[in-house]
Write an enzyme that holds these catalytic residues in place. Structure first.
Site, PDB file in Angstrom:
ATOM      1  N   ILE A   1       0.853  -1.077   0.038  1.00  0.00           N
ATOM      2  CA  ILE A   1       0.038  -0.049  -0.031  1.00  0.00           C
ATOM      3  C   ILE A   1       0.844   1.241   0.165  1.00  0.00           C
ATOM      4  O   ILE A   1       0.695   2.276  -0.732  1.00  0.00           O
ATOM      5  CB  ILE A   1      -0.956  -0.238   1.460  1.00  0.00           C
ATOM      6  CG1 ILE A   1      -2.106  -1.240   0.973  1.00  0.00           C
ATOM      7  CG2 ILE A   1      -1.890   1.202   1.240  1.00  0.00           C
ATOM      8  CD1 ILE A   1      -2.671  -1.507   2.251  1.00  0.00           C
TER       9      ILE A   1
ATOM     10  N   THR B   1      -4.248   5.338   7.281  1.00  0.00           N
ATOM     11  CA  THR B   1      -5.270   4.343   6.745  1.00  0.00           C
ATOM     12  C   THR B   1      -4.856   3.132   7.076  1.00  0.00           C
ATOM     13  O   THR B   1      -5.541   2.262   6.557  1.00  0.00           O
ATOM     14  CB  THR B   1      -5.258   4.834   5.284  1.00  0.00           C
ATOM     15  OG1 THR B   1      -3.881   4.569   4.854  1.00  0.00           O
ATOM     16  CG2 THR B   1      -5.912   5.937   4.748  1.00  0.00           C
TER      17      THR B   1
ATOM     18  N   ARG C   1      -3.911   1.335  10.993  1.00  0.00           N
ATOM     19  CA  ARG C   1      -4.945   0.866  12.388  1.00  0.00           C
ATOM     20  C   ARG C   1      -4.849   2.293  13.267  1.00  0.00           C
ATOM     21  O   ARG C   1      -3.818   2.701  13.477  1.00  0.00           O
ATOM     22  CB  ARG C   1      -4.236  -0.205  12.833  1.00  0.00           C
ATOM     23  CG  ARG C   1      -4.708  -1.470  12.003  1.00  0.00           C
ATOM     24  CD  ARG C   1      -6.153  -2.068  12.038  1.00  0.00           C
ATOM     25  NE  ARG C   1      -6.280  -3.171  11.302  1.00  0.00           N
ATOM     26  CZ  ARG C   1      -6.811  -3.359  10.020  1.00  0.00           C
ATOM     27  NH1 ARG C   1      -6.753  -2.274   9.362  1.00  0.00           N
ATOM     28  NH2 ARG C   1      -7.009  -4.238   9.387  1.00  0.00           N
TER      29      ARG C   1
ATOM     30  N   GLU D   1     -12.769   2.077  17.338  1.00  0.00           N
ATOM     31  CA  GLU D   1     -13.890   2.272  16.254  1.00  0.00           C
ATOM     32  C   GLU D   1     -14.996   1.823  16.627  1.00  0.00           C
ATOM     33  O   GLU D   1     -15.251   0.356  16.979  1.00  0.00           O
ATOM     34  CB  GLU D   1     -13.298   1.737  15.102  1.00  0.00           C
ATOM     35  CG  GLU D   1     -12.217   2.353  14.487  1.00  0.00           C
ATOM     36  CD  GLU D   1     -11.446   1.495  13.245  1.00  0.00           C
ATOM     37  OE1 GLU D   1     -12.021   0.744  12.755  1.00  0.00           O
ATOM     38  OE2 GLU D   1     -10.397   1.963  12.670  1.00  0.00           O
TER      39      GLU D   1
ATOM     40  N   HIS E   1     -13.331   4.067   8.296  1.00  0.00           N
ATOM     41  CA  HIS E   1     -12.719   2.959   7.999  1.00  0.00           C
ATOM     42  C   HIS E   1     -13.297   2.311   6.628  1.00  0.00           C
ATOM     43  O   HIS E   1     -13.523   1.409   6.616  1.00  0.00           O
ATOM     44  CB  HIS E   1     -12.655   1.825   9.024  1.00  0.00           C
ATOM     45  CG  HIS E   1     -11.349   0.856   8.981  1.00  0.00           C
ATOM     46  ND1 HIS E   1     -10.981   0.214  10.259  1.00  0.00           N
ATOM     47  CD2 HIS E   1     -10.927   0.467   7.834  1.00  0.00           C
ATOM     48  CE1 HIS E   1     -10.060  -0.447   9.877  1.00  0.00           C
ATOM     49  NE2 HIS E   1     -10.013  -0.503   8.395  1.00  0.00           N
TER      50      HIS E   1
HETATM   51  C1  GLV Z   1      -8.914  -2.959   6.364  1.00  0.00           C
HETATM   52  O1  GLV Z   1      -8.510  -2.358   7.216  1.00  0.00           O
HETATM   53  C2  GLV Z   1      -7.913  -4.280   5.964  1.00  0.00           C
HETATM   54  O2  GLV Z   1      -7.223  -4.452   6.701  1.00  0.00           O
HETATM   55  O3  GLV Z   1      -8.498  -5.005   5.112  1.00  0.00           O
HETATM   56  C1  GLV Z   2      -0.555  -4.171   2.842  1.00  0.00           C
HETATM   57  O1  GLV Z   2      -0.890  -5.362   2.258  1.00  0.00           O
HETATM   58  C2  GLV Z   2       0.736  -3.723   2.560  1.00  0.00           C
HETATM   59  O2  GLV Z   2       1.677  -4.746   2.375  1.00  0.00           O
HETATM   60  O3  GLV Z   2       0.781  -2.509   2.728  1.00  0.00           O
END
Ligand code: GLV
Ligand code: GLV
Length: 331
Positions: free
Chosen positions: A157, A235, A237, A266, A285
Site C-alpha cells: 500500500i 489509513t 490501524r 472504532e 474505516h
Molecule cells: C482493512 O483495514 C483491512 O485490513 O483490510
Molecule cells: C498491505 O497489504 C501492505 O503490504 O501494505
C-alpha cells in the site's frame, strides 16, 4: 456431510455463493458484529470461520471451536486474530492482500488531498451559507504538488501511495524495517531514518500493520518532531497513533492537520475531542470500500476458506508455520 462455516457478517453475494458450494454456512445478519457470547456459541461446531476486523478471535474463541481448521479474515490486516494461538492449535489463518492495495492507496491520497485543501471544511462553509464573495484569504491550505511525502512503511500500500505521489511531483521519503532498493530505483524514493522523515515531511502517511512495536508509534515525541505545517494521514490501524497526543498537537498547532480513516477504538466515543476539531478529517474505516474491491475481497476470503476446508493450502495463508503441524493435500 458438508463442513460447517460461520460468517460473522453479511459479505457480498459473490463470496457467499462460493462458500455455499463448499459448506453449510450460517451468516450473522446484523448491522453490528456478533457479541462475544454469540460468537463463542456459534464457533462450537464449525470447521471454518469467516471473520471481519471487528471480531476479536482470541484463545477463548479458539478453545470453544474444537473443530476449527481455518479462520479466513475478510481484511488484509489480521491484528484482530491471535495468530500465535491459532498456529499452536493447527488452525490456518488467511487474509485478503493485494486486491485492496490500489483502492486503499486511492483513499489515502484522497484523504491527503482533502486535508491539505480543506475540502470538508469548505463544503460545510458553503452549506452553512457563509460563502459571501471571492476572498483572497479564504480557506487557504497546503500545496500537494512539490511537497515532501514521508511514508512510514513501504509495503504494497505504501508503494501504491508513492506511485500516486510521483504523479503530483512530490518528493517521497520512506522509512521501513526493510530497505527496498528496487522501489527506490523505480520511483526515485529516498530511504531515511524515522526522525529525519518526521522532520522533513509535509505529509506523513502511515502504512504499517498494527503490532506491539507499532502501537503508538505516533506519540507526543514523534509528533513534536514534525513540521508545524505538516499533515498526518492514517489509513493503517487506529492504535498506531496516540490520539491524546494527536489532539494536543492539533489544538496547539504543533502540526497543521490530520486525516484518519482508522481510530482507536472504532467507532470513536461521540465525546472524543478530535471530533470537535476543524483541522482533522475522520472517515469510518472505508479505505477498501469500492464495489469492485469489496467483491474481490469476498471472493478471495471465500476461496481461502474453501481451500482450507478441503485440506489444501489456501493462497493467502498468513501463518505458514502451521503447515508443520497439519497435513495438507499438495496438488
Ligand atoms: C482493512 O483495514 C483491512 O485490513 O483490510
Ligand atoms: C498491505 O497489504 C501492505 O503490504 O501494505
Amino acid at each position: 456431510m458438508k463442513p460447517k462455516v460461520y460468517v460473522t457478517r453479511k459479505i457480498l453475494e459473490e463470496g457467499l455463493k462460493i462458500l455455499k458450494k463448499a459448506a453449510d454456512i450460517k451468516v450473522w445478519d446484523d448491522e453490528l458484529p456478533p457479541p462475544k457470547e454469540i460468537l463463542l456459541e456459534e464457533v462450537e461446531d464449525v470447521d471454518g470461520l469467516l471473520s471481519l476486523l471487528t471480531d476479536k478471535i482470541d484463545a477463548e474463541v479458539m478453545n470453544r471451536a474444537r473443530k476449527l481448521k481455518i479462520i479466513s479474515n475478510y481484511a488484509v490486516g489480521f491484528d484482530n486474530i491471535d495468530v500465535r494461538e491459532a498456529t499452536a492449535r493447527g488452525i490456518m489463518v488467511t487474509n485478503t492482500p493485494e486486491v485492496l492495495t490500489e483502492t486503499t492507496a486511492d483513499l489515502a491520497f484522497a484523504l491527503l488531498m482533502a486535508t491539505a485543501r480543506r475540502i470538508v471544511e469548505a463544503d460545510k462553509f458553503v452549506r452553512a451559507g457563509k460563502w459571501k464573495t471571492w476572498e483572497p484569504m479564504l480557506l487557504l491550505g497546503q500545496d500537494i504538488h512539490g511537497a515532501v511525502l514521508g511514508l512510514i512503511g513501504l509495503g504494497r500500500i505504501g508503494y501504491a501511495v508513492a506511485k500516486r505521489a510521483k504523479g503530483f511531483d512530490m518528493k517521497v521519503l520512506y522509512y521501513d524495517l526493510y530497505r527496498n532498493e528496487k522501489a527506490e530505483n523505480e520511483l526515485g524514493l529516498e530511504f531515511v531514518e524515522m526522525d529525519e522523515l518526521l522532520q522533513k515531511s509535509d505529509f506523513v502517511s502511515i502504512h504499517v500493520p498494527l503490532t506491539p512495536d507499532t502501537k503508538h508509534l505516533i506519540n507526543e515525541k514523534t509528533l513534536s518532531m514534525m513540521k508545524k505545517t505538516a499533515i498526518l494521514i492514517n489509513t493503517a490501524r487506529g492504535p498506531v497513533v496516540d490520539e491524546k497526543a494527536l489532539y494536543k498537537a492539533l489544538v496547539n498547532n504543533e502540526i497543521a492537520g490530520a486525516g484518519l480513516d482508522v481510530m482507536d477504538p472504532e467507532p470513536p466515543n461521540i465525546n472524543n475531542p478530535l471530533l470537535k476539531l476543524d483541522n482533522i478529517i475522520i472517515l469510518p474505516h472505508i479505505a477498501s470500500a469500492s464495489i469492485a474491491t469489496r467483491t474481490k475481497m469476498a471472493i478471495m476470503a471465500a476461496r481461502n476458506l474453501s481451500a482450507g476446508l478441503k485440506g489444501k493450502t489456501p493462497e493467502n495463508l498468513v501463518n505458514k508455520e502451521v503447515l508443520n503441524k497439519i497435513k495438507v493435500d499438495e496438488d
